[in-house]
Design an enzyme around this catalytic site. Structure first.
Site, mmCIF file in Angstrom:
data_model
loop_
_atom_site.group_PDB
_atom_site.id
_atom_site.type_symbol
_atom_site.label_atom_id
_atom_site.label_comp_id
_atom_site.label_asym_id
_atom_site.label_seq_id
_atom_site.Cartn_x
_atom_site.Cartn_y
_atom_site.Cartn_z
ATOM 1 N N ALA A 81 42.513 33.701 40.965
ATOM 2 C CA ALA A 81 43.194 34.986 41.025
ATOM 3 C C ALA A 81 43.479 35.311 42.562
ATOM 4 O O ALA A 81 44.497 36.344 42.705
ATOM 5 C CB ALA A 81 41.839 36.032 40.910
ATOM 6 N N HIS A 94 42.650 30.096 30.882
ATOM 7 C CA HIS A 94 41.666 31.295 30.567
ATOM 8 C C HIS A 94 42.397 32.269 29.651
ATOM 9 O O HIS A 94 42.093 33.606 29.451
ATOM 10 C CB HIS A 94 41.191 32.129 31.599
ATOM 11 C CG HIS A 94 40.106 31.254 32.418
ATOM 12 N ND1 HIS A 94 39.456 31.646 33.658
ATOM 13 C CD2 HIS A 94 39.404 30.004 32.138
ATOM 14 C CE1 HIS A 94 38.706 30.562 33.929
ATOM 15 N NE2 HIS A 94 38.563 29.635 33.025
ATOM 16 N N CYS A 100 42.809 44.754 9.055
ATOM 17 C CA CYS A 100 41.629 44.830 8.618
ATOM 18 C C CYS A 100 40.373 45.576 9.107
ATOM 19 O O CYS A 100 39.187 45.404 8.900
ATOM 20 C CB CYS A 100 40.885 43.297 8.611
ATOM 21 S SG CYS A 100 40.546 42.918 10.573
HETATM 22 N N1 APR Z 1 45.380 33.922 50.478
HETATM 23 C C1 APR Z 1 44.432 33.206 50.379
HETATM 24 N N2 APR Z 1 43.228 33.076 49.865
HETATM 25 C C2 APR Z 1 43.113 34.102 48.948
HETATM 26 C C3 APR Z 1 43.828 35.062 48.975
HETATM 27 C C4 APR Z 1 45.186 35.236 49.797
HETATM 28 N N3 APR Z 1 46.171 36.128 49.752
HETATM 29 N N4 APR Z 1 43.373 36.261 48.075
HETATM 30 C C5 APR Z 1 42.213 35.681 47.586
HETATM 31 N N5 APR Z 1 42.058 34.471 48.189
HETATM 32 C C6 APR Z 1 40.750 33.618 47.897
HETATM 33 C C7 APR Z 1 39.627 34.280 48.170
HETATM 34 O O1 APR Z 1 38.841 34.097 49.398
HETATM 35 C C8 APR Z 1 38.800 33.234 46.760
HETATM 36 O O2 APR Z 1 38.120 32.147 47.461
HETATM 37 O O3 APR Z 1 40.964 33.325 46.366
HETATM 38 C C9 APR Z 1 39.813 32.918 45.826
HETATM 39 C C10 APR Z 1 39.696 33.807 44.741
HETATM 40 O O4 APR Z 1 38.497 33.568 44.111
HETATM 41 P P1 APR Z 1 37.792 34.442 42.828
HETATM 42 O O5 APR Z 1 38.143 35.613 42.947
HETATM 43 O O6 APR Z 1 36.620 33.814 42.230
HETATM 44 O O7 APR Z 1 39.010 33.932 41.486
HETATM 45 P P2 APR Z 1 39.011 32.786 40.658
HETATM 46 O O8 APR Z 1 38.613 31.609 41.158
HETATM 47 O O9 APR Z 1 40.293 32.575 40.072
HETATM 48 O O10 APR Z 1 38.068 33.234 39.586
HETATM 49 C C11 APR Z 1 37.744 32.346 38.468
HETATM 50 O O11 APR Z 1 36.183 33.588 37.373
HETATM 51 O O12 APR Z 1 35.783 35.943 36.685
HETATM 52 C C12 APR Z 1 36.246 34.820 36.345
HETATM 53 O O13 APR Z 1 37.939 34.346 34.612
HETATM 54 C C13 APR Z 1 37.633 34.921 36.070
HETATM 55 O O14 APR Z 1 39.421 33.293 35.904
HETATM 56 C C14 APR Z 1 38.435 33.933 36.823
HETATM 57 C C15 APR Z 1 37.475 32.756 37.215
#
Ligand code: APR
Length: 229
Positions: free
Chosen positions: A17, A112, A141
């Protein structure tokens, strides 16, 4: 060896994300992430779909509407340029927002699923986003409609998973971008890599990456674009 010397020709990227925050989409576990405002068990699990449908459907409708104002950023476009140049072989993503495809990547493995389409939870018929935004029940349905995302408690798409493992094994560089690697089984994928591993994230990870680019993602990818073309 430093990053500039790698000059990879078989890059595979694994995104989370964090890849979309510079486009204006919140991630999940940063301070202002979605899970600081919502309980994932209550809005993104099979239980929430089956027992808290109002909360569940509202959560996803809000995200679908927010996505309409969102564009890929420079970092997404660099990944698309590398695919067009033949040096990036696949993007495996946890993101459901479709921004990699919007930037031009064709080989995107949505581990996902995707919020860009919906289906009936009972008869599985695919229905378009409009139907889900307008109503909550299947016109065939009367089952409940849900986005085509993998909810907590559901299995990942097996073919997509297997393809991601294969591509990561073949890669000479695995770029792991914008994911906290908190959620399995995707957090096991970096261990599959046989080439060099690079982590682009503004916070550290326990995983023994070969390199950590501690920068904003669009800036970190721009640096790699300068170094690798
Ligand atoms: N630049 C660098 N790092 C960033 C930035 C950015 N602009 N924005 C966010 N981050 C980093 C955050 O510090 C964090 O470590 O990206 C990471 C995002 O981690 P999460 O929010 O946990 O997202 P993700 O790892 O994709 O979550 C995995 O969890 O909730 C479920 O299904 C959902 O696919 C998701 C999964």
């Amino acid at each position: 060896m430093n990053i500039e010397d790698l000059q990879p020709t078989k890059i595979v990227v694994l995104t989370g994300a964090g890849m979309s925050t510079e486009s204006g989409m919140p991630d999940f576990r940063s301070q202002r992430g979605l899970w600081s405002r919502y309980n994932p068990a209550k809005v993104a699990s099979v239980d929430s779909l089956e027992n808290h449908y109002e909360l569940f459907s509202e959560f996803y409708r809000e995200r679908m509407k927010a996505l309409r104002a969102i564009e890929p950023h420079r970092g997404h476009r660099i990944l698309a340029e590398w695919e067009q140049a033949g040096k990036l072989h696949a993007v495996a993503t946890q993101n459901v927002d479709g921004l990699h495809q919007a930037a031009g990547n064709k080989n995107v493995l949505e581990l996902h699923g995707s919020i860009r389409s919906t289906r009936c939870h009972q008869c599985e018929r695919v229905q378009n986003e409009e139907t889900f935004l307008r109503s909550t029940h299947c016109e065939h349905c009367q089952g409940v409609l849900r986005p085509n995302v993998v909810l907590f408690g559901e299995m990942l798409p097996e073919l997509v998973w297997n393809e991601a493992v294969k591509k990561i094994e073949e890669a000479d560089v695995l770029l792991v971008i914008g994911t906290s690697l908190q959620v399995s089984p995707v957090n096991q994928l970096p261990y599959v890599a046989k080439g060099k591993t690079i982590y682009i994230n503004d916070e550290p990870s326990d995983y023994p990456f070969d390199f950590w680019i501690n920068k904003k993602i669009s800036s970190g990818l721009s640096d790699l674009k300068k170094a690798w073309g």
